[in-house]
Design a protein around this motif. Structure first.
Motif, PDB file in Angstrom:
ATOM      1  N   PHE A   1       1.040  -1.358  -0.267  1.00 20.52           N
ATOM      2  CA  PHE A   1       0.012   0.089   0.028  1.00 20.52           C
ATOM      3  C   PHE A   1       0.758   1.203   0.130  1.00 20.52           C
ATOM      4  CE2 PHE A   1      -2.206   3.483   2.413  1.00 20.52           C
ATOM      5  CZ  PHE A   1      -3.263   3.432   1.666  1.00 20.52           C
TER       6      PHE A   1
ATOM      7  N   SER B   1      -8.845  -0.372  -2.510  1.00 20.98           N
ATOM      8  CA  SER B   1      -7.688  -0.951  -1.641  1.00 20.98           C
ATOM      9  C   SER B   1      -8.317  -1.375  -0.277  1.00 20.98           C
ATOM     10  CB  SER B   1      -6.386  -0.066  -1.247  1.00 20.98           C
ATOM     11  OG  SER B   1      -5.957   0.320  -2.644  1.00 20.98           O
TER      12      SER B   1
ATOM     13  N   LEU C   1      -6.886  -2.044   3.480  1.00 20.62           N
ATOM     14  CA  LEU C   1      -5.865  -2.096   4.294  1.00 20.62           C
ATOM     15  C   LEU C   1      -6.352  -2.649   5.815  1.00 20.62           C
ATOM     16  CD1 LEU C   1      -2.966  -1.253   4.389  1.00 20.62           C
ATOM     17  CD2 LEU C   1      -3.571   1.048   4.852  1.00 20.62           C
TER      18      LEU C   1
ATOM     19  N   LEU D   1      -1.844   3.136  -6.986  1.00 20.62           N
ATOM     20  CA  LEU D   1      -2.861   2.593  -5.765  1.00 20.62           C
ATOM     21  C   LEU D   1      -3.924   2.173  -6.702  1.00 20.62           C
ATOM     22  CD1 LEU D   1      -3.135   2.371  -2.688  1.00 20.62           C
ATOM     23  CD2 LEU D   1      -4.514   4.633  -2.953  1.00 20.62           C
TER      24      LEU D   1
ATOM     25  N   ASP E   1       2.560   1.727  -3.272  1.00 22.00           N
ATOM     26  CA  ASP E   1       1.519   2.106  -4.267  1.00 22.00           C
ATOM     27  C   ASP E   1       1.298   3.485  -4.231  1.00 22.00           C
ATOM     28  OD1 ASP E   1       1.400  -0.407  -5.406  1.00 22.00           O
ATOM     29  OD2 ASP E   1      -0.403  -0.891  -4.394  1.00 22.00           O
TER      30      ASP E   1
END
Length: 167
Positions: A4, A17, A19, A13, A7
């Motif tokens: 992450f 996403s 996380l 990115l 990215d």
């Protein structure tokens, strides 16, 4: 987390996403501690807010359980308990909607659930089917899509960079 971070730094990115911190810096009180987990989260959100991505980002920050904190509202059981709908609503979970388009000071009063997150993603990207169309146990087809927490007509909010706390 390292992917992450790379990215964000490399401007690669993906549009969506997830996380999830699985190490000792989570918000569980008896594992890593609330403060350490909060600092980790603040650091990752600050990276987005300080990047080119902030202008069109929605961060849905939630937790996977109620963390052992007492909730004075009994869980509603509107569905659940059979093969096609095995999951019902449980204890309320915190959800923070962080975005330049989040309504300032707004408290979301509508019923939502974990399946509201895929419902939100499906609406953003114009999906013509829900996960629940493929698997009747999925709940996204009937879940609130959280859009009422946002106002895309307001002037975008600036980033709010937070400092980590001394644990």
């Amino acid at each position: 987390t390292s992917e992450f971070d790379a990215d964000v730094a490399n401007h690669t990115l993906p549009a969506v996403s997830w996380l999830v911190n699985q190490d000792l810096n989570d918000e569980h009180p008896n594992i890593g501690g609330v403060c350490a987990g909060e600092n980790w989260t603040v650091g990752e959100i600050n990276k987005i807010m300080q990047s080119e991505y902030w202008k069109d980002t929605v961060i849905l920050f939630t937790m996977d359980d109620f963390g052992g904190w007492y909730d004075h509202v009994a869980p509603p059981r509107q569905y659940g308990g059979d093969a096609s709908h095995p999951y019902g609503l449980g204890f309320r979970l915190p959800l923070l909607v962080i975005s330049p388009y989040a309504k300032p000071g707004f408290i979301f009063q509508e019923q939502s659930e974990q399946a509201s997150i895929p419902a939100f993603i499906e609406r953003v990207f114009g999906a013509t089917q829900h996960l629940s169309d493929l698997d009747p146990a999925a709940q996204d087809g009937q879940a609130n899509d959280l859009f009422n927490a946002l106002d895309f007509n307001q002037a975008p909010l600036p980033p709010l960079i937070l400092n980590e706390r001394d644990c």
